[in-house]
Design a protein around this motif. Structure first.
Motif, PDB file in Angstrom:
ATOM      1  N   PHE A  90       0.832  -1.199   0.000  1.00 31.95           N
ATOM      2  CA  PHE A  90       0.000   0.000   0.000  1.00 31.95           C
ATOM      3  C   PHE A  90       0.873   1.257   0.000  1.00 31.95           C
ATOM      4  CE2 PHE A  90      -3.473  -2.576   2.355  1.00 31.95           C
ATOM      5  CZ  PHE A  90      -3.902  -3.104   1.139  1.00 31.95           C
ATOM      6  N   ASP A  91       1.819   1.311  -0.940  1.00 33.23           N
ATOM      7  CA  ASP A  91       2.737   2.456  -1.010  1.00 33.23           C
ATOM      8  C   ASP A  91       1.986   3.763  -1.224  1.00 33.23           C
ATOM      9  OD1 ASP A  91       3.841  -0.114  -2.162  1.00 33.23           O
ATOM     10  OD2 ASP A  91       5.711   0.975  -1.853  1.00 33.23           O
ATOM     11  N   MET A  92       0.883   3.686  -1.963  1.00 34.11           N
ATOM     12  CA  MET A  92       0.146   4.906  -2.295  1.00 34.11           C
ATOM     13  C   MET A  92      -0.467   5.573  -1.069  1.00 34.11           C
ATOM     14  SD  MET A  92      -1.777   2.103  -2.216  1.00 34.11           S
ATOM     15  CE  MET A  92      -1.357   1.332  -3.767  1.00 34.11           C
ATOM     16  N   LEU A  93      -0.545   4.862   0.048  1.00 36.48           N
ATOM     17  CA  LEU A  93      -1.143   5.428   1.256  1.00 36.48           C
ATOM     18  C   LEU A  93      -0.116   6.132   2.138  1.00 36.48           C
ATOM     19  CD1 LEU A  93      -3.570   2.523   2.233  1.00 36.48           C
ATOM     20  CD2 LEU A  93      -4.049   4.570   0.879  1.00 36.48           C
ATOM     21  N   VAL A  94       1.170   5.881   1.890  1.00 32.75           N
ATOM     22  CA  VAL A  94       2.226   6.579   2.628  1.00 32.75           C
ATOM     23  C   VAL A  94       2.407   7.956   1.985  1.00 32.75           C
ATOM     24  CG1 VAL A  94       4.626   6.522   3.350  1.00 32.75           C
ATOM     25  CG2 VAL A  94       3.327   4.384   3.156  1.00 32.75           C
ATOM     26  N   ASN A  95       2.431   8.996   2.807  1.00 35.61           N
ATOM     27  CA  ASN A  95       2.375  10.374   2.302  1.00 35.61           C
ATOM     28  C   ASN A  95       1.132  10.557   1.435  1.00 35.61           C
ATOM     29  OD1 ASN A  95       4.883  11.156   3.468  1.00 35.61           O
ATOM     30  ND2 ASN A  95       5.969  10.192   1.748  1.00 35.61           N
ATOM     31  N   GLY A  96       0.085   9.858   1.839  1.00 37.86           N
ATOM     32  CA  GLY A  96      -1.141   9.825   1.038  1.00 37.86           C
ATOM     33  C   GLY A  96      -1.866  11.142   0.939  1.00 37.86           C
ATOM     34  N   ALA A  97      -1.639  12.037   1.902  1.00 41.83           N
ATOM     35  CA  ALA A  97      -2.317  13.337   1.867  1.00 41.83           C
ATOM     36  C   ALA A  97      -1.869  14.173   0.678  1.00 41.83           C
ATOM     37  CB  ALA A  97      -2.058  14.093   3.172  1.00 41.83           C
ATOM     38  N   LYS A  98      -0.733  13.816   0.086  1.00 40.18           N
ATOM     39  CA  LYS A  98      -0.203  14.590  -1.036  1.00 40.18           C
ATOM     40  C   LYS A  98      -0.575  13.973  -2.390  1.00 40.18           C
ATOM     41  CE  LYS A  98       3.791  15.996   1.751  1.00 40.18           C
ATOM     42  NZ  LYS A  98       5.275  15.979   1.872  1.00 40.18           N
ATOM     43  N   LYS A  99      -1.334  12.872  -2.363  1.00 44.27           N
ATOM     44  CA  LYS A  99      -1.670  12.163  -3.603  1.00 44.27           C
ATOM     45  C   LYS A  99      -3.156  12.296  -3.896  1.00 44.27           C
ATOM     46  CE  LYS A  99       2.092   8.962  -2.617  1.00 44.27           C
ATOM     47  NZ  LYS A  99       2.477   7.603  -2.202  1.00 44.27           N
ATOM     48  N   GLU A 100      -3.467  12.712  -5.115  1.00 45.70           N
ATOM     49  CA  GLU A 100      -4.861  12.905  -5.502  1.00 45.70           C
ATOM     50  C   GLU A 100      -5.522  11.564  -5.823  1.00 45.70           C
ATOM     51  OE1 GLU A 100      -5.203  15.657  -8.671  1.00 45.70           O
ATOM     52  OE2 GLU A 100      -4.269  17.317  -7.580  1.00 45.70           O
ATOM     53  N   GLY A 101      -6.840  11.534  -5.625  1.00 50.30           N
ATOM     54  CA  GLY A 101      -7.607  10.346  -5.973  1.00 50.30           C
ATOM     55  C   GLY A 101      -7.362   9.157  -5.073  1.00 50.30           C
ATOM     56  N   ASN A 102      -6.837   9.398  -3.884  1.00 54.60           N
ATOM     57  CA  ASN A 102      -6.525   8.297  -2.985  1.00 54.60           C
ATOM     58  C   ASN A 102      -7.775   7.829  -2.250  1.00 54.60           C
ATOM     59  OD1 ASN A 102      -4.652   6.480  -1.984  1.00 54.60           O
ATOM     60  ND2 ASN A 102      -3.236   8.063  -1.289  1.00 54.60           N
ATOM     61  N   TYR A 103      -7.715   6.619  -1.713  1.00 57.57           N
ATOM     62  CA  TYR A 103      -8.826   6.084  -0.928  1.00 57.57           C
ATOM     63  C   TYR A 103      -8.287   4.977  -0.028  1.00 57.57           C
ATOM     64  CZ  TYR A 103      -8.741   2.428  -4.544  1.00 57.57           C
ATOM     65  OH  TYR A 103      -8.352   1.434  -5.415  1.00 57.57           O
ATOM     66  N   PRO A 104      -8.973   4.660   1.066  1.00 58.81           N
ATOM     67  CA  PRO A 104      -8.506   3.603   1.965  1.00 58.81           C
ATOM     68  C   PRO A 104      -8.514   2.236   1.276  1.00 58.81           C
ATOM     69  CG  PRO A 104     -10.149   4.989   3.036  1.00 58.81           C
ATOM     70  CD  PRO A 104     -10.169   5.345   1.588  1.00 58.81           C
ATOM     71  N   ARG A 105      -7.569   1.391   1.672  1.00 59.63           N
ATOM     72  CA  ARG A 105      -7.531   0.008   1.200  1.00 59.63           C
ATOM     73  C   ARG A 105      -7.924  -0.916   2.347  1.00 59.63           C
ATOM     74  NH1 ARG A 105      -5.877   3.828  -2.459  1.00 59.63           N
ATOM     75  NH2 ARG A 105      -5.199   2.861  -4.420  1.00 59.63           N
ATOM     76  N   VAL A 106      -8.352  -2.139   1.979  1.00 58.64           N
ATOM     77  CA  VAL A 106      -8.771  -3.084   3.014  1.00 58.64           C
ATOM     78  C   VAL A 106      -8.173  -4.449   2.736  1.00 58.64           C
ATOM     79  CG1 VAL A 106     -10.934  -1.904   3.588  1.00 58.64           C
ATOM     80  CG2 VAL A 106     -10.904  -3.591   1.746  1.00 58.64           C
TER      81      VAL A 106
END
Length: 702
Positions: free
Chosen positions: A240-256
């Motif tokens: 889940f690399d996209m969730l690290v520093n996720g506040a700076k990435k557009e279109g993000n959402y939680p993973r499960v």
């Protein structure tokens, strides 16, 4: 409804474990509450749900049932406190007036009550066992109406790295469903003060996760959540690399992800179907993953029941369309199976979790017989035309497809009369996880798919080496009357499709037989000219593979909201008065479609024979007795795959001409190169001669 049944079955797998783990070791110190008097009964009902046993201390059935009630109360007491449901009793000898008011006529009577009074009787189709009593209690707290009344105090647990690693090591007592969140701080992602201005999907998912938490606890599944900003290494490790520093990435959402208890191997299952604001996709994912991790036994009778569930639209429009689930079955012989044959199952759960409605089973029954009986059912359906010879299962096709060594895998689809066998050269290939996963994906299509602008491209390009056409029935799902008509038409549509399948099967067998004859002819010819044993052996050992091709993809389009959906799919050049029962056949090889049958009439489900013959004429023209070409129209569908400069070449077979030209150019270039090489060699030879301009040879130097 199907999902609730599956979840009910899961209670037997994880329910008792959870109950015992929740109850704790000290439950033996507690005795059941004393029976409620009338005043206590009325007060108790003001909040929560209550499963009440009305009994008589002199009733033999009540005395026999008493230990079961006591043990159920002991095991479920603490979980019941969390779910806000209790088990209580009323002594009808002591409080006869109360029992009379509640209409108690026999003992023991078990009824469910809530703040508004009586809700329902304990179902007659449930046994009065610990397992069924707990299952019923959980299901009732799951009911949305009851949940609104009781508002159970349930919350997701904020997990640290140690807690999650303990779960990964298999040390959890129950399944754990965990959400992973992007964040701009290290705090609890679900704290009331937490805002997600940088992540709109996260705001939506906060509410979804609250519902997930409540519903999953009732299913015996705990929930937790992780802040990937606080635990970046853990999130990186899971992927889940996209969730690290996720506040700076557009279109993000939680993973499960789901973590199962056990041995800590292959127990992490990541949900990979994107973001959903609905609870159902996550519920389905978890339920199937838990069930598939157990690979429950399935009998031959259950298999036959599945395949004979003919596809029908529900006449009540509030009910969902049939799921057409896919069932993967490991068929094995208990007398010769080894543990390695079962080890592969745990590696398949993650692959099947990515396929909607896919379930994993094992069966010690004779599954090959179930497969044959499934095909017998197909032949019952397609022998509709008494003017034709009786159609019989193709023996050689059955031998090639349905009678393997044990163990092996089958796929049965709900409503699909044709079983699917995993074909391998040896039993060890049933342990090849990647090959099995590839086979699952190749077999993932349901019997009939709803065709939309989002999936039409995928259907047209599905397994192009095996599938040649997409056959679409138009249906009208406006009301109960039109749905009934569409269902009648669907029966004929499917019958025609399987009637074509019979022709296709016979052709597969014939093609293989022709290749076998050709191979034998070549061997005889080589022997006649006394060819070397190597040449003869090479031809003799050529493998004649089963070319199981010329298949069709079945689909339907609901035109109840207008014909514009057909325009969106590219049927601009067809007729403008399509109606329910019409059939469109799209040739995947040329992207042209046919709307008239072999007689030149409107192609509909009204004539099963005409529809079958039209499919044969389009896909297997060499087998058709009709000589007139079918009139086709160009499909103008806007493909999502982008610019395809080679598309027209494939459509019109232009590539063949380019191939011929390329070979000729290669031959000419080769000859030219050879001439140049020869000329240069001659020139060098002349320069090596003795002469005025030449150089002395080595011999002259000597």
């Amino acid at each position: 409804m199907k999902l609730l049944k599956l979840l009910g079955a899961l209670y037997s797998i994880i329910g008792i474990t959870r109950s015992s783990s929740v109850g704790g070791d000290d439950d033996g110190e507690y005795e059941p509450r004393a029976p409620l008097g009338e005043k206590e009964f009325r007060q108790e009902l003001q909040s929560g749900l209550h499963l009440v046993e009305f009994y008589s201390p002199h009733c033999p059935h009540c005395l026999e049932f008493a230990p079961t009630w006591h043990e159920t109360w002991r095991k479920f007491r603490k979980e019941g406190e969390r779910l806000n449901i209790s088990f209580v009793q009323v002594n009808c000898i002591k409080d006869g007036d109360l029992c009379n008011e509640e209409g108690i006529s026999m003992y023991p009577a078990i009824k469910l009550y809530g703040p508004q009074g009586f809700i329902k009787n304990y179902p007659s189709d449930y046994e009065r066992t610990e397992e069924d009593l707990i299952t019923f209690a959980r299901q009732e707290t799951l009911d949305s109406i009851n949940m609104e009344m009781i508002d159970p105090d349930i919350s997701s647990k904020f997990l640290d790295a140690h807690s999650f690693n303990e779960l990964l090591a298999g040390r959890g007592k129950v399944p754990y469903f965990v959400s992973f969140w992007p964040s701009n701080d290290y705090e609890d992602p679900l704290a009331e003060s937490k805002t997600y201005d940088f992540c709109p999907a996260c705001q939506s998912f906060q509410k979804v996760w609250s519902q997930v938490t409540k519903r999953f606890l009732i299913h015996g599944v705990d929930t937790g959540h992780i802040n990937c900003e606080a635990l970046p290494d853990l999130c990186h490790e899971i992927g889940f690399d996209m969730l690290v520093n996720g506040a700076k990435k557009e279109g993000n959402y939680p993973r499960v992800a789901l973590v199962l208890p056990g041995n800590g191997v292959n127990n992490l299952f990541i949900y990979e179907n994107g973001f959903s604001s609905s609870v159902w996709p996550y519920e389905d994912f978890v339920a199937r993953a838990i069930s598939n991790s157990k690979a429950p036994e399935i009998s031959m009778e259950q298999i036959l029941e599945l395949v004979r569930q003919d596809f029908q639209f529900p006449e009540n429009m509030d009910h969902p369309i049939p799921s057409q689930a896919l069932h993967v079955v490991l068929s094995y012989n208990p007398d010769n199976v080894v543990s390695e044959d079962f080890h592969v199952l745990e590696h398949l759960v993650n692959h099947l979790a990515k396929i909607p409605n896919a379930y994993l089973h094992r069966s010690k029954d004779d599954v090959s017989t179930a497969a044959k009986l499934s095909l017998d059912y197909m032949y019952e359906k397609i022998n509709y035309n008494r003017s034709e010879p009786v159609k019989l299962p193709k023996t050689e096709y059955l031998e090639l497809n349905l009678f393997p060594q044990s163990p092996t895998f089958y796929i049965f689809k709900e409503g699909d009369w044709v079983p699917h066998l995993y074909v391998g050269d040896s039993t060890t290939e049933t342990r090849n996880v990647e090959a099995l996963a590839k086979w699952f994906n190749e077999s993932a299509l349901p019997v009939i798919s709803k065709v939309t602008s989002h999936n039409f491209d995928r259907l047209l390009n599905f397994q192009p080496s095996e599938y040649d056409a997409v056959v679409i029935q138009l249906v009208d799902l406006t009301d109960a009357g039109s749905i009934k008509t569409s269902n009648d038409q669907m029966k004929d549509f499917l019958t025609a499709a399987y009637d074509y399948e019979d022709v296709r099967m016979q052709n597969v067998v014939n093609v293989r037989a022709e290749k076998r004859v050709d191979k034998n002819t070549r061997v005889k010819a080589l022997k006649a000219v006394k060819a070397s044993s190597d040449k003869i052996g090479k031809v003799y050992h050529e493998e004649i593979k089963l070319e199981d091709k010329n298949k069709i993809v079945l689909g339907y389009v609901d035109i109840s909201k207008g014909l514009h959906i057909l325009e969106d799919l590219g049927f601009h050049k067809g007729r403008n008065d399509y109606k329910s029962g019409d059939v469109l056949v799209v040739d995947s090889r040329s992207s042209a479609f046919v709307e008239d049958d072999v007689f030149g009439n409107r192609l509909t489900t009204g004539s099963v024979y005409s529809l079958r013959e039209t499919l044969v004429k389009l896909i297997l023209p060499e087998l058709s007795s009709f000589h007139e070409n079918l009139k086709s129209h160009e499909l103008s569908f806007n493909y999502s795959r982008g610019l395809d400069i080679f598309g027209p070449m494939r459509t019109h077979r232009v590539w063949r001409y380019f191939l011929v030209v390329g070979v000729l150019v290669l031959i000419i270039k080769t000859l030219s190169f050879y001439k140049s090489f020869k000329a240069k060699k001659n020139y060098n030879a002349k320069r090596n001669a003795i002469g005025i301009l030449g150089q002395p040879s080595k011999r002259s130097k000597d």
